[in-house]
Design an enzyme around this catalytic site. Structure first.
Site, PDB file in Angstrom:
ATOM      1  N   LYS A 235       0.106 -10.105   8.084  1.00 41.67           N
ATOM      2  CA  LYS A 235       0.206  -8.699   8.452  1.00 41.67           C
ATOM      3  C   LYS A 235      -1.187  -8.280   8.918  1.00 41.67           C
ATOM      4  O   LYS A 235      -2.104  -8.148   8.108  1.00 41.67           O
ATOM      5  CB  LYS A 235       0.665  -7.846   7.265  1.00 41.67           C
ATOM      6  CG  LYS A 235       0.748  -6.359   7.591  1.00 41.67           C
ATOM      7  CD  LYS A 235       1.140  -5.536   6.375  1.00 41.67           C
ATOM      8  CE  LYS A 235       1.180  -4.044   6.709  1.00 41.67           C
ATOM      9  NZ  LYS A 235       1.484  -3.207   5.519  1.00 41.67           N
TER      10      LYS A 235
ATOM     11  N   TYR B 171      -2.364 -10.481   4.279  1.00 39.36           N
ATOM     12  CA  TYR B 171      -2.440  -9.069   4.668  1.00 39.36           C
ATOM     13  C   TYR B 171      -3.899  -8.696   4.842  1.00 39.36           C
ATOM     14  O   TYR B 171      -4.669  -8.681   3.872  1.00 39.36           O
ATOM     15  CB  TYR B 171      -1.762  -8.219   3.586  1.00 39.36           C
ATOM     16  CG  TYR B 171      -1.733  -6.721   3.814  1.00 39.36           C
ATOM     17  CD1 TYR B 171      -2.054  -6.135   5.031  1.00 39.36           C
ATOM     18  CD2 TYR B 171      -1.342  -5.873   2.777  1.00 39.36           C
ATOM     19  CE1 TYR B 171      -2.004  -4.769   5.214  1.00 39.36           C
ATOM     20  CE2 TYR B 171      -1.279  -4.496   2.952  1.00 39.36           C
ATOM     21  CZ  TYR B 171      -1.623  -3.951   4.163  1.00 39.36           C
ATOM     22  OH  TYR B 171      -1.571  -2.593   4.342  1.00 39.36           O
TER      23      TYR B 171
ATOM     24  N   ARG C  74      -8.995  -0.458   4.323  1.00 41.40           N
ATOM     25  CA  ARG C  74      -8.654  -0.056   2.958  1.00 41.40           C
ATOM     26  C   ARG C  74      -9.295  -0.941   1.908  1.00 41.40           C
ATOM     27  O   ARG C  74      -9.456  -0.515   0.762  1.00 41.40           O
ATOM     28  CB  ARG C  74      -7.133  -0.057   2.762  1.00 41.40           C
ATOM     29  CG  ARG C  74      -6.440   1.010   3.590  1.00 41.40           C
ATOM     30  CD  ARG C  74      -5.052   1.346   3.094  1.00 41.40           C
ATOM     31  NE  ARG C  74      -5.048   2.026   1.822  1.00 41.40           N
ATOM     32  CZ  ARG C  74      -4.364   3.142   1.556  1.00 41.40           C
ATOM     33  NH1 ARG C  74      -3.656   3.730   2.502  1.00 41.40           N
ATOM     34  NH2 ARG C  74      -4.388   3.675   0.368  1.00 41.40           N
TER      35      ARG C  74
ATOM     36  N   THR D 224       0.831  -1.203   0.000  1.00 44.10           N
ATOM     37  CA  THR D 224       0.000   0.000   0.000  1.00 44.10           C
ATOM     38  C   THR D 224       0.868   1.256   0.000  1.00 44.10           C
ATOM     39  O   THR D 224       0.624   2.197  -0.763  1.00 44.10           O
ATOM     40  CB  THR D 224      -0.900   0.009   1.244  1.00 44.10           C
ATOM     41  OG1 THR D 224      -1.655  -1.192   1.287  1.00 44.10           O
ATOM     42  CG2 THR D 224      -1.831   1.204   1.234  1.00 44.10           C
ATOM     43  N   THR D 225       1.896   1.260   0.847  1.00 44.44           N
ATOM     44  CA  THR D 225       2.776   2.422   0.960  1.00 44.44           C
ATOM     45  C   THR D 225       3.549   2.663  -0.322  1.00 44.44           C
ATOM     46  O   THR D 225       3.946   3.794  -0.611  1.00 44.44           O
ATOM     47  CB  THR D 225       3.751   2.223   2.148  1.00 44.44           C
ATOM     48  OG1 THR D 225       2.998   1.867   3.305  1.00 44.44           O
ATOM     49  CG2 THR D 225       4.546   3.475   2.445  1.00 44.44           C
TER      50      THR D 225
ATOM     51  N   ILE E 258       5.302  -4.659   9.987  1.00 44.37           N
ATOM     52  CA  ILE E 258       5.566  -4.090   8.664  1.00 44.37           C
ATOM     53  C   ILE E 258       5.159  -2.631   8.785  1.00 44.37           C
ATOM     54  O   ILE E 258       3.979  -2.296   8.830  1.00 44.37           O
ATOM     55  CB  ILE E 258       4.816  -4.826   7.554  1.00 44.37           C
ATOM     56  CG1 ILE E 258       5.318  -6.279   7.469  1.00 44.37           C
ATOM     57  CG2 ILE E 258       5.005  -4.120   6.212  1.00 44.37           C
ATOM     58  CD1 ILE E 258       4.620  -7.134   6.424  1.00 44.37           C
TER      59      ILE E 258
ATOM     60  N   TYR F 232     -12.407  -4.379  -3.269  1.00 40.74           N
ATOM     61  CA  TYR F 232     -13.528  -4.023  -4.136  1.00 40.74           C
ATOM     62  C   TYR F 232     -14.455  -5.200  -4.432  1.00 40.74           C
ATOM     63  O   TYR F 232     -15.664  -5.081  -4.322  1.00 40.74           O
ATOM     64  CB  TYR F 232     -13.063  -3.386  -5.457  1.00 40.74           C
ATOM     65  CG  TYR F 232     -14.211  -2.841  -6.276  1.00 40.74           C
ATOM     66  CD1 TYR F 232     -14.831  -1.655  -5.908  1.00 40.74           C
ATOM     67  CD2 TYR F 232     -14.706  -3.531  -7.385  1.00 40.74           C
ATOM     68  CE1 TYR F 232     -15.916  -1.173  -6.631  1.00 40.74           C
ATOM     69  CE2 TYR F 232     -15.793  -3.053  -8.110  1.00 40.74           C
ATOM     70  CZ  TYR F 232     -16.385  -1.878  -7.727  1.00 40.74           C
ATOM     71  OH  TYR F 232     -17.466  -1.391  -8.426  1.00 40.74           O
TER      72      TYR F 232
END
Length: 290
Positions: free
Chosen positions: A160, A132, A137, A43-44, A202, A106
């Site tokens: 994560k 994850y 999000r 994501t980052t 993380i 989504y």
């Protein structure tokens, strides 16, 4: 397998392209400050706006730059199972130490769909897989019972966990035991998650304060709980500041202030408003970063 401070790195851009020199220099900065591993294309790393070619190049370049000195967990997730398999196979080919796979966003699969998605990816490769879970999000929450089912698959080795809930982490530990490692996906609750069995993090904050994050973790695992708590409280304002806007806008802005990369994003992400920038700058000054 994956213990300690892993850093979710931003993807530096310059004039619309991946800034490879900034990427390599940032990785060196993190390694010099004692982190356990690097996590590109999560994501980052603005993975959602990277082309296939860019995504694969960033993973390969990160592995090349690390040269085995620290582990690399490559972000290879997608809301398409076929795309996730393609990216994970690439990570395996270039010898990443692990692959980080986000829950499909989504589509909003149910728990059986989540299980079948991760099972399909795991069966297509032999590389260690880190699940994850970040419902804030993705719009979908993977329940501890589903994690427990997946933990029976040999190469699914860690998760994560980014719900920020110690209850969720505790339930995963209760159901899975040592079959799966928990890595905190939320800097603000990293310290509490260590107390219920997490093995590492993380981290976004570690881009800015890697040595202090390492010191906090090492203090905790060595039994110096009071020092770990003190460092957690010192890190807390910076960790909060990393999320005063959508990640990775604040961390990339912080790294721009530090001279590490350009303040360049890809739409639909954009620079933060000046008042938030100033708040971020003041927090970094107070923490001794600037």
């Amino acid at each position: 397998m994956f213990e300690g401070i892993y850093v979710a790195i931003p993807t530096p851009f310059k004039n619309g392209k991946v800034d490879e020199e900034a990427l390599k220099n940032h990785i060196e900065f993190l390694i010099e400050n004692g982190v356990s591993g690097i996590v590109p294309c999560g994501t980052t790393g603005e993975s959602a706006t990277l082309s296939y070619e860019e995504h694969e190049r960033v993973i390969a370049l990160t592995i090349e730059q690390c040269r085995g000195r620290v582990k690399v967990i490559a972000g290879t997730g997608s809301n398409s199972t076929a795309e996730a398999i393609r990216l994970t196979k690439f990570a395996e080919e270039v010898k990443a130490d692990g692959a980080l796979l986000i829950t499909p966003y989504y589509n909003k699969p149910n728990q059986e769909g989540l299980y079948l998605h991760f099972k399909a990816v795991a069966e297509a490769v032999s590389i260690p897989i880190v699940l994850y879970n970040v419902p804030g999000r993705t719009g979908v929450n993977m329940l501890p019972e589903t994690v427990a089912r997946l933990s029976d698959i040999d190469n699914i080795v860690a998760i994560k966990e980014a719900t920020g809930s110690t209850n969720v982490a505790t339930e995963i530990v209760r159901l899975c035991g040592e079959k799966i490692e928990i890595l905190s996906g939320d800097d603000l609750t990293f310290y509490p998650l260590l107390s219920v069995g997490a093995k590492g993090v993380i981290s976004v904050t570690a881009n800015v304060l890697p040595a202090k994050m390492v010191e906090m973790y090492e203090s905790f695992v060595s039994g110096d709980i009071s020092k770990a708590m003190k460092l957690h409280l010192e890190l807390y304002p910076v960790s909060k500041a990393m999320f005063i806007d959508t990640n990775p806008i604040p961390v990339k802005t912080a790294l721009y202030f530090m001279g590490r990369m350009e303040k360049e994003f890809r739409l639909p992400l954009c620079p933060m408003f000046p008042e938030k920038e100033e708040k971020l700058r003041e927090t970094l000054k107070e923490a001794g970063v600037l």
